[in-house]
Write a protein that holds these residues in place. Sequence first.
Motif, PDB file in Angstrom:
ATOM      1  N   GLY A 377       1.389  -6.793 -15.865  1.00  0.00           N
ATOM      2  CA  GLY A 377       0.512  -7.802 -15.282  1.00  0.00           C
ATOM      3  C   GLY A 377      -0.556  -7.214 -14.380  1.00  0.00           C
ATOM      4  O   GLY A 377      -0.862  -6.021 -14.428  1.00  0.00           O
ATOM      5  N   TYR A 378      -1.121  -8.093 -13.536  1.00  0.00           N
ATOM      6  CA  TYR A 378      -2.170  -7.704 -12.598  1.00  0.00           C
ATOM      7  C   TYR A 378      -1.585  -7.602 -11.187  1.00  0.00           C
ATOM      8  O   TYR A 378      -0.500  -8.122 -10.905  1.00  0.00           O
ATOM      9  CB  TYR A 378      -3.293  -8.743 -12.586  1.00  0.00           C
ATOM     10  N   LEU A 379      -2.314  -6.937 -10.305  1.00  0.00           N
ATOM     11  CA  LEU A 379      -1.911  -6.931  -8.904  1.00  0.00           C
ATOM     12  C   LEU A 379      -1.976  -8.352  -8.348  1.00  0.00           C
ATOM     13  O   LEU A 379      -2.881  -9.110  -8.661  1.00  0.00           O
ATOM     14  CB  LEU A 379      -2.827  -6.020  -8.087  1.00  0.00           C
ATOM     15  N   ARG A 380      -1.002  -8.694  -7.512  1.00  0.00           N
ATOM     16  CA  ARG A 380      -1.020 -10.005  -6.877  1.00  0.00           C
ATOM     17  C   ARG A 380      -2.168 -10.102  -5.884  1.00  0.00           C
ATOM     18  O   ARG A 380      -2.558  -9.111  -5.253  1.00  0.00           O
ATOM     19  CB  ARG A 380       0.313 -10.274  -6.158  1.00  0.00           C
ATOM     20  N   SER A 381      -2.716 -11.290  -5.718  1.00  0.00           N
ATOM     21  CA  SER A 381      -3.838 -11.512  -4.805  1.00  0.00           C
ATOM     22  C   SER A 381      -3.330 -11.556  -3.372  1.00  0.00           C
ATOM     23  O   SER A 381      -2.528 -12.425  -3.014  1.00  0.00           O
ATOM     24  CB  SER A 381      -4.546 -12.826  -5.152  1.00  0.00           C
ATOM     25  N   ILE A 382      -3.752 -10.586  -2.561  1.00  0.00           N
ATOM     26  CA  ILE A 382      -3.416 -10.529  -1.138  1.00  0.00           C
ATOM     27  C   ILE A 382      -4.724 -10.427  -0.365  1.00  0.00           C
ATOM     28  O   ILE A 382      -5.478  -9.470  -0.550  1.00  0.00           O
ATOM     29  CB  ILE A 382      -2.515  -9.319  -0.810  1.00  0.00           C
ATOM     30  N   LYS A 383      -5.001 -11.387   0.494  1.00  0.00           N
ATOM     31  CA  LYS A 383      -6.266 -11.380   1.234  1.00  0.00           C
ATOM     32  C   LYS A 383      -6.116 -10.574   2.517  1.00  0.00           C
ATOM     33  O   LYS A 383      -6.126 -11.103   3.628  1.00  0.00           O
ATOM     34  CB  LYS A 383      -6.722 -12.807   1.507  1.00  0.00           C
ATOM     35  N   CYS A 384      -5.956  -9.281   2.320  1.00  0.00           N
ATOM     36  CA  CYS A 384      -5.796  -8.358   3.445  1.00  0.00           C
ATOM     37  C   CYS A 384      -6.378  -7.023   3.026  1.00  0.00           C
ATOM     38  O   CYS A 384      -6.159  -6.568   1.899  1.00  0.00           O
ATOM     39  CB  CYS A 384      -4.320  -8.211   3.803  1.00  0.00           C
ATOM     40  N   GLY A 385      -7.120  -6.392   3.911  1.00  0.00           N
ATOM     41  CA  GLY A 385      -7.686  -5.088   3.616  1.00  0.00           C
ATOM     42  C   GLY A 385      -6.590  -4.038   3.456  1.00  0.00           C
ATOM     43  O   GLY A 385      -5.461  -4.204   3.934  1.00  0.00           O
ATOM     44  N   LEU A 386      -6.920  -2.941   2.779  1.00  0.00           N
ATOM     45  CA  LEU A 386      -5.972  -1.851   2.630  1.00  0.00           C
ATOM     46  C   LEU A 386      -5.840  -1.135   3.976  1.00  0.00           C
ATOM     47  O   LEU A 386      -6.841  -0.746   4.582  1.00  0.00           O
ATOM     48  CB  LEU A 386      -6.464  -0.882   1.554  1.00  0.00           C
ATOM     49  N   GLN A 387      -4.596  -0.983   4.446  1.00  0.00           N
ATOM     50  CA  GLN A 387      -4.342  -0.392   5.750  1.00  0.00           C
ATOM     51  C   GLN A 387      -3.707   0.990   5.590  1.00  0.00           C
ATOM     52  O   GLN A 387      -2.740   1.146   4.853  1.00  0.00           O
ATOM     53  CB  GLN A 387      -3.398  -1.290   6.563  1.00  0.00           C
ATOM     54  N   ILE A 388      -4.265   1.955   6.289  1.00  0.00           N
ATOM     55  CA  ILE A 388      -3.702   3.304   6.306  1.00  0.00           C
ATOM     56  C   ILE A 388      -2.911   3.455   7.592  1.00  0.00           C
ATOM     57  O   ILE A 388      -3.466   3.333   8.687  1.00  0.00           O
ATOM     58  CB  ILE A 388      -4.803   4.379   6.233  1.00  0.00           C
ATOM     59  N   GLY A 389      -1.595   3.684   7.461  1.00  0.00           N
ATOM     60  CA  GLY A 389      -0.753   3.897   8.628  1.00  0.00           C
ATOM     61  C   GLY A 389      -0.116   2.657   9.193  1.00  0.00           C
ATOM     62  O   GLY A 389       0.497   2.723  10.262  1.00  0.00           O
ATOM     63  N   SER A 390      -0.205   1.520   8.497  1.00  0.00           N
ATOM     64  CA  SER A 390       0.311   0.283   9.068  1.00  0.00           C
ATOM     65  C   SER A 390       0.750  -0.681   7.973  1.00  0.00           C
ATOM     66  O   SER A 390       0.184  -0.699   6.876  1.00  0.00           O
ATOM     67  CB  SER A 390      -0.768  -0.383   9.941  1.00  0.00           C
ATOM     68  N   ALA A 391       1.764  -1.502   8.299  1.00  0.00           N
ATOM     69  CA  ALA A 391       2.215  -2.595   7.438  1.00  0.00           C
ATOM     70  C   ALA A 391       2.995  -3.572   8.296  1.00  0.00           C
ATOM     71  O   ALA A 391       3.688  -3.167   9.249  1.00  0.00           O
ATOM     72  CB  ALA A 391       3.087  -2.087   6.287  1.00  0.00           C
ATOM     73  N   ALA A 392       2.897  -4.846   7.986  1.00  0.00           N
ATOM     74  CA  ALA A 392       3.619  -5.854   8.759  1.00  0.00           C
ATOM     75  C   ALA A 392       5.124  -5.651   8.607  1.00  0.00           C
ATOM     76  O   ALA A 392       5.633  -5.467   7.501  1.00  0.00           O
ATOM     77  CB  ALA A 392       3.224  -7.255   8.280  1.00  0.00           C
ATOM     78  N   GLY A 393       5.844  -5.649   9.728  1.00  0.00           N
ATOM     79  CA  GLY A 393       7.291  -5.530   9.692  1.00  0.00           C
ATOM     80  C   GLY A 393       7.817  -4.128   9.487  1.00  0.00           C
ATOM     81  O   GLY A 393       9.030  -3.939   9.353  1.00  0.00           O
ATOM     82  N   VAL A 394       6.916  -3.122   9.432  1.00  0.00           N
ATOM     83  CA  VAL A 394       7.322  -1.722   9.252  1.00  0.00           C
ATOM     84  C   VAL A 394       6.705  -0.910  10.387  1.00  0.00           C
ATOM     85  O   VAL A 394       5.561  -1.165  10.788  1.00  0.00           O
ATOM     86  CB  VAL A 394       6.856  -1.167   7.886  1.00  0.00           C
TER      87      VAL A 394
END
Length: 415
Positions: A377-394
């Motif tokens: 399939g395709y990548l899921r639509s996430i309205k968030c920029g690509l983050q280097i060094g960060s992720a929510a909950g991590v």
Amino acid sequence: MFAVIQLLLPLVAFVKSMPADYQSVCTTPDAYGRLSGYAPFPNSCDKYIQCVPSGNGKYIELERQCAFSTFWDNDLVSCVSVDKMVCLDDPCKDPLLQTYKAMGNCRGYWMCENKQSSARCCDVGMTFDVGSNSCIIPYEFNCTDACFQEFIPVVPEPICLKNAIEAEPDKYLQWVSDYSPAVPMSCAKGTYFNINTCNCEMKEKDPLLPTGPVCEPEVYLSFNSYQIKDESGNNNYIRNQNVKVQNGSAIFDGLSSKLVIPRFNSLANFKTIVIDIKYSSDHMADGTERAIVSNDDGHGYSIMIKEDANNIILQCGTTGQTHYDGYTQVPMDAMVTLPQDQYPSAIPSTKNVRYQFDNDRLTCSNGANTQEAAAPGYLRSIKCGLQIGSAAGVASFKGTVDEIRIYLCSPPPYV
């Protein structure tokens, strides 16, 4: 004939006062309590408004210009190819308009077809002249902007006003009038002048060489200067939050340091993305799982690279995999796990990691170690920029990054 147009986000930003109806864009939170961050620019198809932190918890509105041949799509939070959407403010809605000049590209212009704008390009070295409604050779500047691999002439020439140049197959002579000498011109890279068709054409490929266009990075960060900027030639905006550069490496403190690339705010309908990152970790002793790259906004992600003391974990969220959580069908991620050197070591090891989503597969490597998993399939639509060094909950990444390359095509193997 059109070449494939890659989706490109803004190349230029201008700070301007916004109309009253748009001044709330950067102050009104969305349903999740976040600032929306983006809005269509009034009465324009190829511009949009972006919110940028100005300090003291406040934001300012910036006017940004989409790349030529793209219009702003607020649903995808991206500039997309003009043939992928209908813009209500399209200048070609005016039935009297036939063509108009493009902004930000001296070779580009727009032709109105069925009341919709269609991107066109003049030949290399030529620019679109509004007065004559045609492509001309500018004498006051050199027009070398990148455009399509093939151009579409404004008016087919009944006779060939060009001639070949001996021993220089990628150049030709162009006559502009009966009273002026011919002007030497260059064909686009990878093409040669064919006197029989009076045009520059693609060269025949050597069967021993790879075929197809060269895959170039959409974003390239080398960290060779103290200013963190995209060196791919696409001038993508990079938002820096407490990342320092020293001796050719970006230093992440494991607390608040991160880089955000708004270019990838929405990757919906993408079938290929490749991320090459060269980095060293300085957090292996604590065993905490930490983020390397993600587009996690706290409500989901489609790209995730993280690690703990034992493994590098790479995940991909697509539209083609689901499973049942009780009675509910929910998305399922593809995941690859790569073992890494065990801590402790005298010097943190440098990792050359490739994350490749392509051909319905997630293929990942760290040096010579390669693993893959199905990712249909395709990548899921996430309205968030690509983050280097960060992720929510991590936990945030602590260490150094030497290089990052991001592709929207399949590049050669990562070395």
